[in-house]
Design a protein around this motif. Structure first.
Motif, PDB file in Angstrom:
ATOM      1  N   LEU A 126       0.871  -1.076   0.147  1.00 38.33           N
ATOM      2  CA  LEU A 126      -0.017   0.104   0.044  1.00 38.33           C
ATOM      3  C   LEU A 126       0.814   1.217  -0.088  1.00 38.33           C
ATOM      4  CD1 LEU A 126      -2.878  -0.991   2.443  1.00 38.33           C
ATOM      5  CD2 LEU A 126      -2.897  -0.599  -0.031  1.00 38.33           C
ATOM      6  N   PRO A 129       3.144   1.569  -3.885  1.00 39.28           N
ATOM      7  CA  PRO A 129       2.240   0.431  -4.601  1.00 39.28           C
ATOM      8  C   PRO A 129       3.176   0.399  -5.893  1.00 39.28           C
ATOM      9  CG  PRO A 129       1.391   2.539  -4.524  1.00 39.28           C
ATOM     10  CD  PRO A 129       2.359   2.513  -3.522  1.00 39.28           C
ATOM     11  N   ASN A 140      -5.955  -1.453  -8.634  1.00 41.76           N
ATOM     12  CA  ASN A 140      -4.864  -1.378  -7.869  1.00 41.76           C
ATOM     13  C   ASN A 140      -5.235  -1.579  -6.608  1.00 41.76           C
ATOM     14  OD1 ASN A 140      -5.545   1.196  -7.118  1.00 41.76           O
ATOM     15  ND2 ASN A 140      -4.470   2.073  -8.833  1.00 41.76           N
ATOM     16  N   ARG A 142      -5.322   0.436  -4.161  1.00 40.23           N
ATOM     17  CA  ARG A 142      -6.328   1.542  -3.483  1.00 40.23           C
ATOM     18  C   ARG A 142      -7.558   1.211  -4.149  1.00 40.23           C
ATOM     19  NH1 ARG A 142      -4.680   7.648  -5.476  1.00 40.23           N
ATOM     20  NH2 ARG A 142      -3.053   7.163  -3.920  1.00 40.23           N
ATOM     21  N   ASP A 143      -7.930   0.648  -5.173  1.00 41.36           N
ATOM     22  CA  ASP A 143      -9.299   0.227  -5.707  1.00 41.36           C
ATOM     23  C   ASP A 143      -9.824  -0.763  -4.825  1.00 41.36           C
ATOM     24  OD1 ASP A 143      -9.190   1.977  -7.704  1.00 41.36           O
ATOM     25  OD2 ASP A 143      -8.083   0.820  -9.200  1.00 41.36           O
ATOM     26  N   LEU A 145      -8.988  -1.444  -1.651  1.00 38.95           N
ATOM     27  CA  LEU A 145      -8.878  -1.170  -0.197  1.00 38.95           C
ATOM     28  C   LEU A 145     -10.114  -0.800   0.208  1.00 38.95           C
ATOM     29  CD1 LEU A 145      -6.829  -0.867   2.232  1.00 38.95           C
ATOM     30  CD2 LEU A 145      -6.613   1.518   1.510  1.00 38.95           C
ATOM     31  N   ASP A 172      -9.599  11.227   3.214  1.00 36.06           N
ATOM     32  CA  ASP A 172      -9.940   9.766   2.744  1.00 36.06           C
ATOM     33  C   ASP A 172      -8.545   9.200   3.303  1.00 36.06           C
ATOM     34  OD1 ASP A 172      -9.860   7.140   1.646  1.00 36.06           O
ATOM     35  OD2 ASP A 172     -11.474   7.777   0.088  1.00 36.06           O
ATOM     36  N   GLY A 174      -7.155   6.135   3.305  1.00 34.45           N
ATOM     37  CA  GLY A 174      -7.010   5.001   2.470  1.00 34.45           C
ATOM     38  C   GLY A 174      -6.396   5.621   1.518  1.00 34.45           C
ATOM     39  N   LYS A 175      -6.999   6.482   0.668  1.00 36.41           N
ATOM     40  CA  LYS A 175      -6.364   7.251  -0.573  1.00 36.41           C
ATOM     41  C   LYS A 175      -5.179   7.780  -0.255  1.00 36.41           C
ATOM     42  CE  LYS A 175     -10.515   7.358  -3.313  1.00 36.41           C
ATOM     43  NZ  LYS A 175     -11.522   8.178  -4.177  1.00 36.41           N
ATOM     44  N   THR A 178      -2.233   5.538   0.657  1.00 36.79           N
ATOM     45  CA  THR A 178      -1.552   4.548  -0.453  1.00 36.79           C
ATOM     46  C   THR A 178      -0.782   5.426  -1.387  1.00 36.79           C
ATOM     47  OG1 THR A 178      -3.648   3.157  -0.252  1.00 36.79           O
ATOM     48  CG2 THR A 178      -2.346   3.183  -2.463  1.00 36.79           C
ATOM     49  N   GLY A 179       0.553   4.843  -1.340  1.00 36.51           N
ATOM     50  CA  GLY A 179       1.567   5.789  -2.080  1.00 36.51           C
ATOM     51  C   GLY A 179       2.406   6.658  -1.434  1.00 36.51           C
ATOM     52  N   SER A 180       2.035   6.892  -0.034  1.00 39.46           N
ATOM     53  CA  SER A 180       2.739   7.725   0.805  1.00 39.46           C
ATOM     54  C   SER A 180       4.268   7.489   1.381  1.00 39.46           C
ATOM     55  CB  SER A 180       1.986   8.188   2.012  1.00 39.46           C
ATOM     56  OG  SER A 180       1.948   6.890   2.784  1.00 39.46           O
TER      57      SER A 180
END
Length: 370
Positions: A126, A129, A140, A142-143, A145, A172, A174-175, A178-180
């Motif tokens: 996560l 990604p 992916n 994020r989708d 999760l 949000d 989760g969004k 993800t990618g943080s």
């Protein structure tokens, strides 16, 4: 500094380095609460923290500006809840994707994410990604999760989605997380939507001179789950398509007829879903991109997301790509701007200020010193 937390802590060493930066200590929490305690103690002491799981991508992105504590989540590897009838699973972030696949397969289910490295964990998948081949069909990370539990820089536990207990108003989580790359806090638990395991899988592979040769397959009604390309720096380009379901074999054979050749296999090609090497860059391009001499590219013809190795000058390649393409240096040494233009950078900085105002969570790993 961390001794009073009662969490296992040891000295850091070269094997714990993040992008070449060695931490002073490594903390190994075993629960959500222990993650909170460690981050609270680090906040009190002004210590910089970077989370880690399977350590498969610690060389990705920029090195942290400073690193006092590597927060190793590998001891948090439990499946917390699996509601097979609802196709939902909740797990700790340190569980490997391979172990989760074993558990879910007993119920004929899967988390439809393809990870590029053995040993990758859910948290790392996560936080850093890399869209796999089947993102074309299933989406992916994020989708898929549904919910996430995170621990913020000051030790606060926050939840979003799933069974919400405490959220951060207006965000949000989760969004955002993800990618943080660990720059906003620590992903501690995650809830995902699952899919039934396909009854069968078949791969069709064929060699081609140009990327456009796969166009007939993408335009067909055969519904491949993925269409990947392996374009080596030298040698013939190969395209592989995955078909899933009870009629996978028939559809793969039909695709072979559409293309006028190719071979059908029960197993994936050895390169399927694997990065081509180092230095490694990611490329998003909606059309067949210009590929410089000496560069290898692998990725999805269906989604336009690729990984490339052998890149030396990122700016020179960007100048040959369409204006809406995105090229980022992931791992290795590059000349030119690692990140390229980022219109969302002001927003990224505002989010960083909101979640980590003291810049202690993986500072500087992302663009603009975020």
């Amino acid at each position: 500094m961390l001794g009073h937390t009662r969490v296992t802590v040891r000295d850091g060493g070269p094997a714990d380095a993040v992008g070449g930066v060695v931490p002073r200590w490594v903390a190994l929490p075993e629960s959500l609460e222990e993650v909170s305690v460690v981050l609270g103690a680090c906040a009190d002491g002004g210590l910089a923290v970077t989370p880690a799981g399977g350590r498969t991508k610690l060389c990705w992105a920029a090195p942290p500006e400073r690193l006092d504590v590597l927060l190793d989540l590998s001891a948090m590897h439990e499946v917390l809840e699996h509601v097979a009838g609802d196709l939902v699973v909740r797990v700790q972030a340190g569980i490997t994707t391979a172990r989760l696949a074993e558990v879910l397969a007993k119920s004929g289910q899967e988390l439809a994410l393809d990870v590029p490295f053995p040993g990758a964990t859910i948290g790392g998948t996560l936080a850093a990604p890399s869209p796999g081949p089947r993102a074309y069909r299933y989406g992916n990370a994020r989708d898929l999760l549904l919910g996430v539990t995170v621990v913020l820089a000051d030790g606060t536990i926050a939840r979003a989605g799933g069974k919400v207990v405490k959220n951060v108003a207006g965000y949000d989580l989760g969004k955002l997380f993800t990618g943080s790359y660990g720059t906003l806090g620590v992903i501690a638990e995650a809830t995902f939507r699952l899919h039934p395991l396909p009854a069968d899988r078949r791969w069709l592979t064929f060699g081609c001179e140009g990327w456009e040769d796969a166009g007939a397959l993408l335009r067909s009604q055969l519904e491949p789950s993925a269409v990947e390309i392996d374009h080596p720096a030298e040698g013939l380009t190969t395209v592989a398509a995955l078909f899933e379901g009870s009629a996978a074999g028939d559809r793969a054979e039909a695709a072979r007829e559409v293309l006028g050749g190719g071979e059908v296999h029960a197993d994936a090609p050895s390169w399927w879903g694997r990065p081509p090497g180092l230095p490694l860059a990611s490329l998003r391009c909606r059309v067949a991109p210009h590929v410089p001499e000496g560069v290898s590219v692998r990725g999805s013809l269906a989604t336009g997301v690729y990984l490339a190795s052998g890149v030396t000058d990122l700016d020179a390649w960007r100048s040959r790509l369409p204006a809406d393409a995105r090229l980022v240096g992931l791992a290795g040494d590059f000349t030119g701007d690692r990140w390229g233009p980022i219109p969302s950078l002001p927003l990224m900085r505002r989010v960083k200020e909101r979640f980590d105002p003291e810049r202690r969570m993986s500072p500087g790993r992302l663009a603009g010193g975020v």
